[in-house]
Design a protein around this motif. Structure first.
Motif, PDB file in Angstrom:
ATOM      1  N   LYS A 250      -8.842  76.398  28.244  1.00  0.00           N
ATOM      2  CA  LYS A 250      -9.129  77.320  27.155  1.00  0.00           C
ATOM      3  C   LYS A 250      -8.064  78.402  27.026  1.00  0.00           C
ATOM      4  N   ARG A 251      -7.556  78.891  28.178  1.00  0.00           N
ATOM      5  CA  ARG A 251      -6.557  79.955  28.101  1.00  0.00           C
ATOM      6  C   ARG A 251      -5.119  79.411  28.100  1.00  0.00           C
ATOM      7  N   GLY A 252      -4.987  78.091  28.034  1.00  0.00           N
ATOM      8  CA  GLY A 252      -3.674  77.478  27.934  1.00  0.00           C
ATOM      9  C   GLY A 252      -2.841  77.567  29.196  1.00  0.00           C
ATOM     10  N   ALA A 253      -3.492  77.574  30.349  1.00  0.00           N
ATOM     11  CA  ALA A 253      -2.771  77.674  31.617  1.00  0.00           C
ATOM     12  C   ALA A 253      -2.042  76.373  31.940  1.00  0.00           C
ATOM     13  N   LYS A 254      -0.914  76.490  32.627  1.00  0.00           N
ATOM     14  CA  LYS A 254      -0.268  75.278  33.125  1.00  0.00           C
ATOM     15  C   LYS A 254      -1.037  74.822  34.357  1.00  0.00           C
ATOM     16  N   ILE A 255      -1.255  73.521  34.454  1.00  0.00           N
ATOM     17  CA  ILE A 255      -2.046  72.961  35.556  1.00  0.00           C
ATOM     18  C   ILE A 255      -1.139  72.133  36.441  1.00  0.00           C
ATOM     19  N   TYR A 256      -1.077  72.512  37.710  1.00  0.00           N
ATOM     20  CA  TYR A 256      -0.223  71.799  38.662  1.00  0.00           C
ATOM     21  C   TYR A 256      -0.875  70.510  39.175  1.00  0.00           C
ATOM     22  N   CYS A 257      -2.142  70.609  39.520  1.00  0.00           N
ATOM     23  CA  CYS A 257      -2.858  69.454  40.091  1.00  0.00           C
ATOM     24  C   CYS A 257      -4.333  69.812  40.160  1.00  0.00           C
ATOM     25  N   GLU A 258      -5.114  68.891  40.653  1.00  0.00           N
ATOM     26  CA  GLU A 258      -6.547  69.133  40.817  1.00  0.00           C
ATOM     27  C   GLU A 258      -6.886  69.152  42.300  1.00  0.00           C
ATOM     28  N   LEU A 259      -7.692  70.134  42.710  1.00  0.00           N
ATOM     29  CA  LEU A 259      -8.208  70.142  44.075  1.00  0.00           C
ATOM     30  C   LEU A 259      -9.518  69.376  44.059  1.00  0.00           C
ATOM     31  N   MET A 260      -9.522  68.235  44.740  1.00  0.00           N
ATOM     32  CA  MET A 260     -10.650  67.311  44.638  1.00  0.00           C
ATOM     33  C   MET A 260     -11.797  67.642  45.577  1.00  0.00           C
ATOM     34  N   GLU A 351       0.961  74.550  53.779  1.00  0.00           N
ATOM     35  CA  GLU A 351       1.019  73.089  53.833  1.00  0.00           C
ATOM     36  C   GLU A 351       0.306  72.466  52.638  1.00  0.00           C
ATOM     37  N   ALA A 352      -0.732  73.125  52.137  1.00  0.00           N
ATOM     38  CA  ALA A 352      -1.356  72.663  50.886  1.00  0.00           C
ATOM     39  C   ALA A 352      -0.375  72.798  49.726  1.00  0.00           C
ATOM     40  N   ILE A 353       0.424  73.873  49.722  1.00  0.00           N
ATOM     41  CA  ILE A 353       1.454  74.029  48.693  1.00  0.00           C
ATOM     42  C   ILE A 353       2.477  72.908  48.799  1.00  0.00           C
ATOM     43  N   ALA A 354       2.830  72.523  50.029  1.00  0.00           N
ATOM     44  CA  ALA A 354       3.747  71.389  50.214  1.00  0.00           C
ATOM     45  C   ALA A 354       3.136  70.112  49.642  1.00  0.00           C
ATOM     46  N   CYS A 355       1.839  69.910  49.846  1.00  0.00           N
ATOM     47  CA  CYS A 355       1.166  68.728  49.293  1.00  0.00           C
ATOM     48  C   CYS A 355       1.166  68.761  47.772  1.00  0.00           C
ATOM     49  N   ILE A 356       0.922  69.943  47.195  1.00  0.00           N
ATOM     50  CA  ILE A 356       0.929  70.081  45.738  1.00  0.00           C
ATOM     51  C   ILE A 356       2.304  69.734  45.185  1.00  0.00           C
ATOM     52  N   VAL A 393       3.139  59.771  44.707  1.00  0.00           N
ATOM     53  CA  VAL A 393       2.105  60.483  45.463  1.00  0.00           C
ATOM     54  C   VAL A 393       1.034  60.921  44.466  1.00  0.00           C
ATOM     55  N   ASN A 394       0.025  60.095  44.315  1.00  0.00           N
ATOM     56  CA  ASN A 394      -1.078  60.438  43.423  1.00  0.00           C
ATOM     57  C   ASN A 394      -2.054  61.414  44.067  1.00  0.00           C
ATOM     58  N   ALA A 395      -2.191  61.304  45.377  1.00  0.00           N
ATOM     59  CA  ALA A 395      -3.117  62.178  46.094  1.00  0.00           C
ATOM     60  C   ALA A 395      -2.591  62.443  47.489  1.00  0.00           C
ATOM     61  N   ALA A 396      -2.768  63.677  47.941  1.00  0.00           N
ATOM     62  CA  ALA A 396      -2.311  64.077  49.276  1.00  0.00           C
ATOM     63  C   ALA A 396      -3.421  64.824  49.987  1.00  0.00           C
ATOM     64  N   VAL A 412      -5.668  67.148  47.366  1.00  0.00           N
ATOM     65  CA  VAL A 412      -5.200  67.453  46.009  1.00  0.00           C
ATOM     66  C   VAL A 412      -4.756  66.171  45.334  1.00  0.00           C
ATOM     67  N   LYS A 413      -4.892  66.141  44.011  1.00  0.00           N
ATOM     68  CA  LYS A 413      -4.621  64.918  43.257  1.00  0.00           C
ATOM     69  C   LYS A 413      -3.798  65.253  42.012  1.00  0.00           C
ATOM     70  N   LYS A 414      -2.958  64.326  41.629  1.00  0.00           N
ATOM     71  CA  LYS A 414      -2.106  64.491  40.451  1.00  0.00           C
ATOM     72  C   LYS A 414      -2.963  64.762  39.223  1.00  0.00           C
ATOM     73  N   TYR A 415      -2.547  65.729  38.412  1.00  0.00           N
ATOM     74  CA  TYR A 415      -3.266  66.055  37.185  1.00  0.00           C
ATOM     75  C   TYR A 415      -2.666  65.259  36.027  1.00  0.00           C
TER      76      TYR A 415
END
Length: 417
Positions: A250-260, A351-356, A393-396, A412-415
């Motif tokens: 809704k606010r037009g944010a850029k989305i890096y990935c999804e936390l599953m 390390e989560a940032i590295a996965c993203i 890397v679809n998911a890490a 985390v998973k590819k958006y």
């Protein structure tokens, strides 16, 4: 009740490999070691005289001297990382409801250096109790969450999470759950640690937990190597902006990935040693997969806890083969602590940032400093030794484990828009 989706819309970090996300990621991919001789105090008489420090950090570049003096180094790092993430996510009072923006921030130890210095100053006096009025507010580990919320005016859920070296991963899980349950629209989740000090290094030396390879600091962190002799201490701060999916759109944010999803378990075994069969590590990965609604074969990359300790690395590798079966041999596995050192309560978030970044760029950072194969480890596992590997890397999945038997894991998973 249908759970809401959680996406990542902002990142910020200061690490031994760089004082922003871009430099951190570039140096990870290039296999750069962040270890060097300690400069933050005189370590000449200590068993370990090297660490992975955040380099070139001057808090007065980001805040005035008066404010900096009121903050322990761990909180200074936390505030700067949060500024980066907030700017990256383009969050302001104009485009969000600040009553629904929270801060859940972790640290394993908090202001240890402040505590150390105040006690030393007192002991050198005449016994009259003269303490800095900011002693307690500088030391307590929840102060980073409080300072971040005050700096940005965020009035949603605000507290600290502590579970030793699993702290910031548990913080990410807790933040995600708050969003999934509709308790907040956005949460700044992260962690910070800065205990490269006499008390920190001396304490871990006394436990015989750290490498003493003083003649070659840059290769001292050797996860999965036969000659590993303990972890290398690091310091860092990282922030991940977690946001409810529809709110972000809704606010037009850029989305890096999804936390599953994520998982948390206990070894219930030993104060500092992992369960020898990797029981807690196995259970936490299974819990994370279940929470994410994913199958083992959907994971492409695992950023392991991989601290370079004799017992921990083997137990985690065993757990991976049990959880993933034949798919374990199709995974890329790496331990980025070979480059950053072990950043304790901040390890999980960086390390989560590295996965993203791995999910975004389809590159797996390496496990550096591998020289001699460990015959006790499965030779068919791909530990991504010494050189980054390109792959989809679809998911890490990211593992972090802490003293006390705490285990935490996030996926985390590819958006795809």
């Amino acid at each position: 009740m249908e759970l809401k989706r959680v996406v990542v819309t902002g990142l910020g970090t200061l690490t031994p490999l760089g004082n922003n996300v871009e430099d951190y990621w570039t140096n990870l991919v290039n296999g750069v070691s962040g270890a060097d001789n300690i400069t933050l105090f005189d370590a000449s008489k200590f068993k370990t005289r090297f660490a992975c420090e955040v380099k070139g950090f001057d808090p007065t570049q980001f805040m005035d001297k008066k404010e900096a003096r009121k903050l322990d180094r761990f909180a200074q790092l936390a505030l700067v990382a949060s500024d980066m993430a907030v700017a990256d996510a383009n969050i302001s009072k104009d485009n969000v409801d600040i009553d629904r923006v929270g801060v859940i921030f972790a640290s394993g130890i908090g202001g240890l250096t402040t505590f150390q210095d105040e006690v030393i100053n007192f002991s050198q006096g005449d016994g009259t109790p003269r303490f800095n009025p900011f002693f307690i507010p500088k030391m307590i580990l929840d102060i980073a969450a409080g300072q971040i919320s005050m700096r940005h005016g965020f009035r949603g859920p605000n507290f600290a999470v502590v579970s030793a070296c699993a702290s910031s991963t548990n913080g990410l899980i807790t933040a995600a759950d708050n969003i999934r349950l509709g308790k907040a629209d956005i949460i700044l989740a992260g962690g910070s640690e800065a205990v490269i000090s006499m008390a920190g290094v001396g304490g871990f030396n006394a436990m015989k937990a750290m490498s003493e390879r003083n003649d070659d600091p840059k290769t001292a962190s050797r996860p999965y190597d036969k000659d590993r002799d303990g972890f290398v201490m690091g310091e860092a701060a990282g922030v991940i902006i977690l946001e409810e999916y529809e709110h972000a759109k809704k606010r037009g944010a850029k989305i890096y990935c999804e936390l599953m999803g994520g998982g948390a378990t206990a070894d219930a075994y030993h104060l500092t040693a992992p369960h020898p069969e990797g029981l807690g590590a196995r259970n936490v990965m299974l819990a994370a997969l279940k929470d994410a609604g994913m199958k083992p074969e959907e994971i492409d990359y695992i950023n392991t806890h991989g601290t370079s300790t004799p017992l921990g690395d083997g137990a985690e590798a065993k757990a991976i083969t049990e959880v993933f079966g034949d798919h374990a041999y199709k995974l890329n596995i790496s331990a980025t602590k070979s480059m950053t050192g072990h950043c304790l309560g901040a390890a999980g978030v960086i390390e989560a940032i590295a996965c993203i970044q791995s999910v975004i760029h389809d590159i797996v950072p390496p496990t550096i400093n591998h020289f001699t194969a460990d015959p006790t480890l499965d030779p068919n596992l791909n530990f991504t030794f010494n050189k980054a590997q390109k792959r989809t890397v679809n998911a890490a999945l990211s593992n972090t484990f802490g003293f006390g038997g705490h285990n935490a894991c996030v996926i985390v998973k590819k958006y795809v828009a």
